[in-house]
Design a protein around this motif. Structure first.
Motif, PDB file in Angstrom:
ATOM      1  N   MET A 294       1.334   1.761  -6.750  1.00 26.42           N
ATOM      2  CA  MET A 294       2.572   2.417  -6.345  1.00 26.42           C
ATOM      3  C   MET A 294       3.746   1.463  -6.538  1.00 26.42           C
ATOM      4  O   MET A 294       3.648   0.276  -6.253  1.00 26.42           O
ATOM      5  CB  MET A 294       2.444   2.813  -4.872  1.00 26.42           C
TER       6      MET A 294
ATOM      7  N   CYS B  63      -0.780   4.027   4.881  1.00 25.77           N
ATOM      8  CA  CYS B  63      -1.459   3.253   3.827  1.00 25.77           C
ATOM      9  C   CYS B  63      -2.812   2.718   4.323  1.00 25.77           C
ATOM     10  O   CYS B  63      -2.870   1.933   5.267  1.00 25.77           O
ATOM     11  CB  CYS B  63      -0.567   2.094   3.376  1.00 25.77           C
ATOM     12  N   PRO B  64      -3.905   3.145   3.691  1.00 30.52           N
ATOM     13  CA  PRO B  64      -5.231   2.742   4.203  1.00 30.52           C
ATOM     14  C   PRO B  64      -5.606   1.296   3.883  1.00 30.52           C
ATOM     15  O   PRO B  64      -6.542   0.759   4.487  1.00 30.52           O
ATOM     16  CB  PRO B  64      -6.188   3.710   3.491  1.00 30.52           C
TER      17      PRO B  64
ATOM     18  N   ARG C  55       8.843   6.930  -3.974  1.00 29.49           N
ATOM     19  CA  ARG C  55       7.721   6.178  -4.553  1.00 29.49           C
ATOM     20  C   ARG C  55       7.197   6.829  -5.819  1.00 29.49           C
ATOM     21  O   ARG C  55       7.133   8.041  -5.923  1.00 29.49           O
ATOM     22  CB  ARG C  55       6.590   6.086  -3.516  1.00 29.49           C
TER      23      ARG C  55
ATOM     24  N   CYS D 180       1.125   7.258   0.401  1.00 28.48           N
ATOM     25  CA  CYS D 180       2.485   6.864   0.786  1.00 28.48           C
ATOM     26  C   CYS D 180       3.535   7.767   0.141  1.00 28.48           C
ATOM     27  O   CYS D 180       4.544   8.083   0.760  1.00 28.48           O
ATOM     28  CB  CYS D 180       2.731   5.410   0.427  1.00 28.48           C
TER      29      CYS D 180
ATOM     30  N   VAL E 144       5.425  -3.067  -1.453  1.00 25.02           N
ATOM     31  CA  VAL E 144       4.028  -2.725  -1.737  1.00 25.02           C
ATOM     32  C   VAL E 144       3.359  -3.961  -2.328  1.00 25.02           C
ATOM     33  O   VAL E 144       3.826  -4.500  -3.340  1.00 25.02           O
ATOM     34  CB  VAL E 144       3.923  -1.564  -2.753  1.00 25.02           C
TER      35      VAL E 144
ATOM     36  N   MET F  88      -4.351   0.694  -4.013  1.00 22.52           N
ATOM     37  CA  MET F  88      -5.410   1.330  -4.805  1.00 22.52           C
ATOM     38  C   MET F  88      -4.928   2.635  -5.433  1.00 22.52           C
ATOM     39  O   MET F  88      -5.719   3.409  -5.961  1.00 22.52           O
ATOM     40  CB  MET F  88      -6.646   1.583  -3.945  1.00 22.52           C
ATOM     41  N   GLY F  89      -3.618   2.873  -5.341  1.00 21.83           N
ATOM     42  CA  GLY F  89      -3.041   4.033  -6.019  1.00 21.83           C
ATOM     43  C   GLY F  89      -3.479   5.380  -5.488  1.00 21.83           C
ATOM     44  O   GLY F  89      -3.568   6.355  -6.238  1.00 21.83           O
ATOM     45  N   CYS F  90      -3.736   5.458  -4.169  1.00 24.93           N
ATOM     46  CA  CYS F  90      -4.235   6.716  -3.598  1.00 24.93           C
ATOM     47  C   CYS F  90      -3.147   7.765  -3.429  1.00 24.93           C
ATOM     48  O   CYS F  90      -3.436   8.929  -3.188  1.00 24.93           O
ATOM     49  CB  CYS F  90      -4.909   6.451  -2.255  1.00 24.93           C
TER      50      CYS F  90
HETATM   51  S1  SF4 Z   1      -0.825   4.269  -3.064  1.00 25.42           S
HETATM   52 FE1  SF4 Z   1       0.441   3.900  -1.250  1.00 25.42          FE
HETATM   53  S2  SF4 Z   1      -0.900   4.443   0.493  1.00 25.42           S
HETATM   54 FE2  SF4 Z   1      -2.246   4.215  -1.300  1.00 25.42          FE
HETATM   55  S3  SF4 Z   1      -2.903   2.071  -1.216  1.00 25.42           S
HETATM   56 FE3  SF4 Z   1      -1.084   2.097  -2.532  1.00 25.42          FE
HETATM   57  S4  SF4 Z   1       0.622   1.668  -1.161  1.00 25.42           S
HETATM   58 FE4  SF4 Z   1      -1.137   2.235   0.145  1.00 25.42          FE
END
Ligand code: SF4
Ligand code: SF4
Length: 231
Positions: free
Chosen positions: A129, A84-85, A120, A111, A100, A106-108
């Motif tokens: 997420m 997770c960045p 997830r 994860c 989470v 940021m919904g990338c």
């Molecule tokens: S989508 Fe997953 S990896 Fe990306 S910011 Fe959210 S929790 Fe972290």
């Protein structure tokens, strides 16, 4: 403390009550509301923490349906956290629950790619997420009676296929049942060390097929009696 679930695959009947209870609680509780898209429309869909997958194993007549409930395993060495960045995914030191932070996500999707258990789901509405929180807002709610401070899925299961407890406590009910029934982790070879465990399906005695299709004397008698009663 390492909190998690034990699921008895021998007992689960695949009724989906746990998934529905999870959905209900997490759509109305205080953490991570689970979004529904078009709940009353033609194609309802939504975000789920808990899903039941069913598999057919063995060959007829010794086949069996195995119902396999799956949610976040709250792994000890969780890659969803390390990839997770933003630091949104984290594991709590005090009880091992993986969460989470909705304000940081940021919904990338990194994860969800990292998670080998498919635990997830991206909430399209919030753009963040979502995943099983072990009903953290229930289990620590001191206003609730002690016996209700458990995840909604555990409380609801009509077959009592689900147990919740501390895996670090050797005397807890979950640790004892894992020891006694040979409870196992899912895909341990991946090295994530999941907290959740499954109890194996007991071996069934094979059913003989020799007399299948032949109607016995008793059944013939029953058939005649039923015909008479019908008249
Ligand atoms: S989508 Fe997953 S990896 Fe990306 S910011 Fe959210 S929790 Fe972290
Ligand atoms: S409620 Fe219990 S029996 Fe029903 S699907 Fe879930 S674990 Fe299985």
């Amino acid at each position: 403390m390492r909190l998690g679930l034990v699921i008895d695959l021998d007992v689960c009947v695949g009724c989906h009550a746990c998934a529905i209870a999870c959905k209900e609680w997490n759509a109305s509780g205080t953490t991570a509301p689970l979004t529904d898209y078009q709940p009353y429309g033609a194609e309802p869909s939504g975000v789920w923490f808990n899903r039941i997958r069913s598999y057919e194993v063995g060959d007829y007549p010794n086949n069996k349906t195995i119902n396999f409930p799956m949610s976040c395993m709250h792994c000890e060495d969780a890659d969803c956290v390390t990839v997770c960045p933003t630091g949104a995914s984290y594991k709590r030191a005090e009880d091992g629950i993986v969460l989470v932070d909705q304000t940081k996500c940021m919904g990338c999707n990194y994860c969800s790619w990292a998670c080998p258990y498919g635990a997830r789901e991206l909430d399209r509405e919030s753009g963040t997420m979502k995943k099983c929180t072990l009903c953290i807002d229930r289990i620590y709610d001191t206003v609730m009676p002690v016996e209700e401070r458990q995840p909604a899925c555990v409380l609801t299961c009509p077959a009592h296929a689900r147990m919740f407890g501390d895996m670090d406590d050797a005397n807890s009910a979950v640790s004892v049942v894992i020891r006694e029934r040979g409870g196992y982790q899912l895909m341990p070879e991946l090295g994530y060390n999941p907290t959740n465990h499954y109890l194996p399906v007991r071996k069934a005695t094979p059913i003989s097929t020799d007399n299948m299709g032949k109607i016995g004397f008793k059944d013939r008698l029953k058939g005649i009696a039923n015909k008479i009663v019908k008249r």
